[in-house]
Design a protein around this motif. Structure first.
Motif, PDB file in Angstrom:
ATOM      1  N   ARG A  35      50.331  46.725  33.476  1.00  0.00           N
ATOM      2  CA  ARG A  35      49.483  46.151  34.408  1.00  0.00           C
ATOM      3  C   ARG A  35      48.718  46.933  35.488  1.00  0.00           C
ATOM      4  NH1 ARG A  35      51.034  39.823  35.841  1.00  0.00           N
ATOM      5  NH2 ARG A  35      50.312  38.965  34.106  1.00  0.00           N
ATOM      6  N   PHE A  39      44.444  47.531  35.500  1.00  0.00           N
ATOM      7  CA  PHE A  39      44.140  46.729  36.772  1.00  0.00           C
ATOM      8  C   PHE A  39      42.622  46.215  36.351  1.00  0.00           C
ATOM      9  CE2 PHE A  39      42.646  45.838  40.832  1.00  0.00           C
ATOM     10  CZ  PHE A  39      43.616  44.907  41.108  1.00  0.00           C
ATOM     11  N   ARG A  40      42.427  45.095  36.461  1.00  0.00           N
ATOM     12  CA  ARG A  40      41.019  44.521  36.527  1.00  0.00           C
ATOM     13  C   ARG A  40      41.043  43.403  38.061  1.00  0.00           C
ATOM     14  NH1 ARG A  40      39.815  43.306  30.524  1.00  0.00           N
ATOM     15  NH2 ARG A  40      39.336  45.205  29.936  1.00  0.00           N
ATOM     16  N   HIS A  41      40.098  43.993  38.591  1.00  0.00           N
ATOM     17  CA  HIS A  41      39.716  42.980  39.831  1.00  0.00           C
ATOM     18  C   HIS A  41      38.974  41.687  39.575  1.00  0.00           C
ATOM     19  CE1 HIS A  41      39.146  41.836  44.134  1.00  0.00           C
ATOM     20  NE2 HIS A  41      37.886  41.827  43.911  1.00  0.00           N
ATOM     21  N   THR A  42      39.642  40.625  39.639  1.00  0.00           N
ATOM     22  CA  THR A  42      39.073  39.359  39.558  1.00  0.00           C
ATOM     23  C   THR A  42      38.953  38.622  40.828  1.00  0.00           C
ATOM     24  OG1 THR A  42      40.946  38.355  38.942  1.00  0.00           O
ATOM     25  CG2 THR A  42      39.415  39.609  37.030  1.00  0.00           C
ATOM     26  N   LYS A  43      37.958  37.778  41.175  1.00  0.00           N
ATOM     27  CA  LYS A  43      37.948  36.999  42.323  1.00  0.00           C
ATOM     28  C   LYS A  43      39.095  36.038  42.455  1.00  0.00           C
ATOM     29  CE  LYS A  43      33.078  38.135  43.318  1.00  0.00           C
ATOM     30  NZ  LYS A  43      31.693  37.643  43.609  1.00  0.00           N
ATOM     31  N   THR A  46      42.966  38.164  42.340  1.00  0.00           N
ATOM     32  CA  THR A  46      43.276  39.403  43.275  1.00  0.00           C
ATOM     33  C   THR A  46      42.679  39.295  44.561  1.00  0.00           C
ATOM     34  OG1 THR A  46      41.255  40.547  42.362  1.00  0.00           O
ATOM     35  CG2 THR A  46      43.581  40.962  41.046  1.00  0.00           C
ATOM     36  N   LEU A  47      43.270  39.834  45.530  1.00  0.00           N
ATOM     37  CA  LEU A  47      42.859  40.041  46.817  1.00  0.00           C
ATOM     38  C   LEU A  47      42.388  41.287  47.329  1.00  0.00           C
ATOM     39  CD1 LEU A  47      42.204  38.635  49.565  1.00  0.00           C
ATOM     40  CD2 LEU A  47      44.668  38.962  49.873  1.00  0.00           C
ATOM     41  N   GLU A  48      41.447  41.850  47.844  1.00  0.00           N
ATOM     42  CA  GLU A  48      41.018  43.144  48.424  1.00  0.00           C
ATOM     43  C   GLU A  48      41.082  43.281  49.724  1.00  0.00           C
ATOM     44  OE1 GLU A  48      37.240  46.213  48.136  1.00  0.00           O
ATOM     45  OE2 GLU A  48      36.959  44.192  47.175  1.00  0.00           O
TER      46      GLU A  48
END
Length: 52
Positions: A35, A39-43, A46-48
Motif C-alpha cells: 500500500r 497509494f491512491r488518494h481518494t476523497k 484518505t485525508l490530505e
C-alpha cells in the motif's frame, strides 16, 4: 584447526545466502499488495494534510 571448506562450511554459507535472499524478497514487497508504493488518494478514504 580444521579447514572450513573440508567440513562443508561452503554449503552452509550458500544455504545462508539463499535464506537471506528469501527474507529480503519477502520483506521488500514491490508488488501491487504494498500500500505504501501503490497509494491512491481518494476523497472517501484518505485525508490530505496541507500544513503542520
Amino acid at each position: 584447526m580444521a579447514d572450513p571448506e573440508a567440513l562443508g562450511a561452503d554449503d552452509g554459507v550458500e544455504r545462508l545466502k539463499a535464506i537471506l535472499a528469501g527474507w529480503r524478497s519477502f520483506l521488500v514487497d514491490l508488488s501491487g499488495r504494498n500500500r505504501l508504493l501503490n497509494f491512491r488518494h481518494t476523497k472517501a478514504a484518505t485525508l490530505e494534510i496541507v500544513s503542520p
